[in-house]
Scaffold this active site. Structure first.
Site, PDB file in Angstrom:
ATOM      1  N   LYS A 278       0.842  -1.203   0.000  1.00 31.90           N
ATOM      2  CA  LYS A 278       0.000   0.000   0.000  1.00 31.90           C
ATOM      3  C   LYS A 278       0.874   1.248   0.000  1.00 31.90           C
ATOM      4  O   LYS A 278       2.017   1.199   0.461  1.00 31.90           O
ATOM      5  CB  LYS A 278      -0.864   0.020   1.268  1.00 31.90           C
ATOM      6  CG  LYS A 278      -1.984  -0.992   1.306  1.00 31.90           C
ATOM      7  CD  LYS A 278      -2.788  -0.855   2.595  1.00 31.90           C
ATOM      8  CE  LYS A 278      -3.895  -1.885   2.675  1.00 31.90           C
ATOM      9  NZ  LYS A 278      -4.952  -1.682   1.665  1.00 31.90           N
ATOM     10  N   ARG A 352     -10.183 -11.652   2.489  1.00 33.40           N
ATOM     11  CA  ARG A 352     -11.039 -12.711   1.963  1.00 33.40           C
ATOM     12  C   ARG A 352     -10.362 -14.074   2.047  1.00 33.40           C
ATOM     13  O   ARG A 352     -11.027 -15.100   2.199  1.00 33.40           O
ATOM     14  CB  ARG A 352     -11.457 -12.366   0.525  1.00 33.40           C
ATOM     15  CG  ARG A 352     -10.309 -12.223  -0.420  1.00 33.40           C
ATOM     16  CD  ARG A 352     -10.668 -11.479  -1.708  1.00 33.40           C
ATOM     17  NE  ARG A 352     -10.768 -10.036  -1.521  1.00 33.40           N
ATOM     18  CZ  ARG A 352     -11.082  -9.171  -2.488  1.00 33.40           C
ATOM     19  NH1 ARG A 352     -11.350  -9.611  -3.714  1.00 33.40           N
ATOM     20  NH2 ARG A 352     -11.158  -7.882  -2.229  1.00 33.40           N
TER      21      ARG A 352
HETATM   22  N1  BES Z   1      -8.029  -3.742   4.574  1.00 35.96           N
HETATM   23  C1  BES Z   1      -8.226  -3.383   3.220  1.00 35.96           C
HETATM   24  C2  BES Z   1      -9.523  -2.624   2.993  1.00 35.96           C
HETATM   25  C3  BES Z   1      -9.635  -1.267   3.647  1.00 35.96           C
HETATM   26  C4  BES Z   1      -9.278  -0.139   2.951  1.00 35.96           C
HETATM   27  C5  BES Z   1     -10.161  -1.142   4.914  1.00 35.96           C
HETATM   28  C6  BES Z   1      -9.414   1.100   3.530  1.00 35.96           C
HETATM   29  C7  BES Z   1     -10.300   0.106   5.494  1.00 35.96           C
HETATM   30  C8  BES Z   1      -9.921   1.226   4.800  1.00 35.96           C
HETATM   31  C9  BES Z   1      -8.228  -4.628   2.342  1.00 35.96           C
HETATM   32  O1  BES Z   1      -7.433  -5.662   2.764  1.00 35.96           O
HETATM   33  C10 BES Z   1      -7.716  -4.206   1.016  1.00 35.96           C
HETATM   34  O2  BES Z   1      -6.584  -3.846   0.935  1.00 35.96           O
HETATM   35  N2  BES Z   1      -8.567  -4.280  -0.009  1.00 35.96           N
HETATM   36  C11 BES Z   1      -8.187  -3.890  -1.312  1.00 35.96           C
HETATM   37  C12 BES Z   1      -8.717  -4.914  -2.273  1.00 35.96           C
HETATM   38  C13 BES Z   1      -8.183  -4.770  -3.658  1.00 35.96           C
HETATM   39  C14 BES Z   1      -6.698  -5.107  -3.701  1.00 35.96           C
HETATM   40  C15 BES Z   1      -8.930  -5.694  -4.575  1.00 35.96           C
HETATM   41  C16 BES Z   1      -8.794  -2.514  -1.586  1.00 35.96           C
HETATM   42  O3  BES Z   1      -9.894  -2.239  -1.114  1.00 35.96           O
HETATM   43  O4  BES Z   1      -8.125  -1.716  -2.223  1.00 35.96           O
HETATM   44 MN    MN Z   2      -5.429  -5.468   2.084  1.00 35.54          MN
END
Ligand code: BES
Ligand code: MN
Ligand code: ZN
Length: 501
Positions: A278, A352
């Site tokens: 990230k 997931r």
């Molecule tokens: N933990 C994150 C989702 C999240 C984002 C929670 C912002 C709270 C605030 C999750 O694991 C994630 O990174 N999801 C990705 C999925 C994508 C790679 C398909 C996302 O939402 O960008």
């Molecule tokens: Mn994630």
């Protein structure tokens, strides 16, 4: 902070120190205690209200220095709206609003006069109990690491006394609510803790403390999960020096042998994204990527504390998602406990993967009546719903309806999102049974669709709480920070539909 209930004496109003809290209703109508105060002070209360921007509506509060003749320092009027519409939720909101004001004026003690006019719909014991609940929830603070904060800078409400004739009845009705609050505070605590303090092993230890409340707690370590074939969960964890855990909690408050209800939580104690890393801006927020697990742990505590007549299971998958020489790569294929293979196209879609194994384990072992998972699963749900509603996905209309209803009743609102074969197709992998990300948009839906591949015939609902688990603003009953969103709504749904059956 201490909250107590007491029977009024003849001179309680005049002698109360600190802030006196009294009710007012729409149209600047003073409640019984405010009227009595007005009499004691030769009309000072009515005069103060007359030109104030305070109409007595729900959500309003109005503080002014106590008039001569009282021992108190302030009078705080709280608006309750129309008496014939007063309900438990309004009482809770009023309690929360009052607590916020007391903190803002740095008050240390308050006496709340809970007498209500005859027209009020709610009886005073219920009003007092729910007012206390709201006030208590708002009083939460996570300040253990603020060592330099001077006592004068901290809000320090020491005591709130709620005065009403039916004090003992109010106390009785408050008891189960106080139990729920204990669960909520546990959730807020573990979600607020920094990620160097809360990681899979230490979060499992916190869950283990529920043993004291009569919850059976098992902790599975990495070898145990390997044996079960949890390749999806373990793949996420393999880049971290902190070993994964799976925690299984059982509260058996219902009839022996009746199928349990089950709650599953995503517990990513820190989500860097892994190799699909990230951006650094805002990454600190990912300490609360375990809020689903934290909420399930708190919920189990709440059910135990209020001795809910239900058999309930809580399963939380705990991992840390880190980039490392041993981390999982984009393109890796893992085999889940269900036997399905997953191509991990993006290591940041890790929640997931954790839930896939946790849910499979839960339904296989416990054959629950239903399964609800809570997860800070997708940023996309924040795009869709912002911070005011969590996404609800379900394969069962009745379960979805019950959840939505409990959500409205507790102010933890849900919005139902679709599932469907069109979205499922977006998850196709060239080399495995399924890919862990979908192409072509609807990121929250494809995430839910992925989860559904790991659900058998059981009624199931998924709550995407990425937008609601943490709040940047105070609201009446929830100070900014960890919200414990979902706990009250699930506790409520259990109480309304699954107890004593
Ligand atoms: N933990 C994150 C989702 C999240 C984002 C929670 C912002 C709270 C605030 C999750 O694991 C994630 O990174 N999801 C990705 C999925 C994508 C790679 C398909 C996302 O939402 O960008
Ligand atoms: Mn994630
Ligand atoms: Zn995550």
């Amino acid at each position: 902070m201490k909250i107590g209930f007491a029977v009024p004496a003849a001179s309680t109003l005049a002698k109360a120190t600190g802030t006196i809290v009294a009710a007012a209703f729409e149209g600047k109508v003073l409640g019984p205690a405010a009227k009595e105060l007005d009499g004691l002070t030769r009309g000072a209360v009515a005069r103060a209200v007359k030109n104030a921007r305070f109409a007595g509506k729900k959500g309003e509060a109005f503080a002014f220095p106590a008039p001569v003749g009282l021992a108190a320092s302030h009078v705080l009027l709280v608006g309750l709206g129309a008496p014939d519409k007063l309900d438990a939720a309004a009482a809770e909101e009023a309690g929360g609003t009052v607590m916020g004001r007391l903190q803002a004026i740095r008050e240390t003690r308050a006496t709340v006069f809970a007498a209500l006019p005859g027209a009020a719909k709610l009886d005073p014991a219920d009003f007092a109990a729910h007012f206390a609940f709201g006030a208590h929830l708002r009083s939460y603070r996570f300040d253990k690491y603020r060592t330099k904060e001077k006592p004068d800078d901290k809000p320090v409400i020491a005591e709130v006394a709620i005065v009403l004739k039916a004090a003992s009845e109010a106390k009785k009705r408050f008891a189960p609510l106080a139990g729920v609050a204990e669960g909520i505070f546990l959730t807020r605590d573990v979600v607020s803790e920094p990620p160097n303090v809360i990681y899979p092993e230490t979060l499992a230890q916190r869950a283990k403390t529920l043993t004291r409340d009569g919850v059976k707690v098992e902790v599975l370590d990495v070898p145990a999960m390997k044996k079960l074939g949890m390749g999806a969960l373990l793949g996420v964890a393999q880049g971290s020096v902190r070993d994964a855990r799976l925690v299984v909690m059982q509260w058996n408050g219902g009839k022996k042998g009746t199928a349990p209800v089950a709650f599953i939580g995503k517990g990513v104690t820190f989500d860097t994204g892994g190799i699909s890393i990230k951006p650094s801006k805002g990454m600190e927020d990912m300490k609360w990527d375990m809020a689903g697990a934290g909420t399930v742990i708190g919920l189990m505590k709440a059910l135990a504390k209020r001795k809910a007549k239900v058999n309930a299971i809580g399963v939380v998958g705990l991992v840390e998602n880190m980039p490392d020489g041993n981390a999982q790569r984009p393109g890796d294929v893992v085999t889940s406990m269900s036997g399905q293979t997953i191509e991990v196209l993006n290591t940041d879609a890790e929640g997931r993967l954790v839930l896939a194994d946790a849910m499979w384990y839960c339904q296989k072992r416990f054959k629950p009546k239903f399964m609800v998972d809570l997860a800070t699963l997708t940023g996309a749900i924040i795009m869709a719903l912002g911070h005011h509603r969590a996404g609800l996905f379900s394969n069962d209309d009745k379960l979805a309806e019950n959840l939505k209803e409990a959500g409205s009743a507790t102010g933890e609102k849900l919005w139902r999102m679709p599932l469907g074969p069109e979205y499922d197709k977006q998850l196709a992998s060239q080399i495995a049974d399924v890919a862990n990300i979908g192409d072509g948009g609807a990121g929250s839906v494809t995430a839910a669709q992925f989860l559904q591949r790991f659900v058998n015939d059981v009624p199931w609902a998924h709550l995407d709480i990425a937008g609601t688990a943490w709040s940047k603003r105070d609201s009446a009953m929830v100070p900014k920070g960890a919200t414990a969103f979902g706990l009250r709504l699930l506790d409520r749904m259990v109480a309304d539909h699954y107890e004593g059956r």
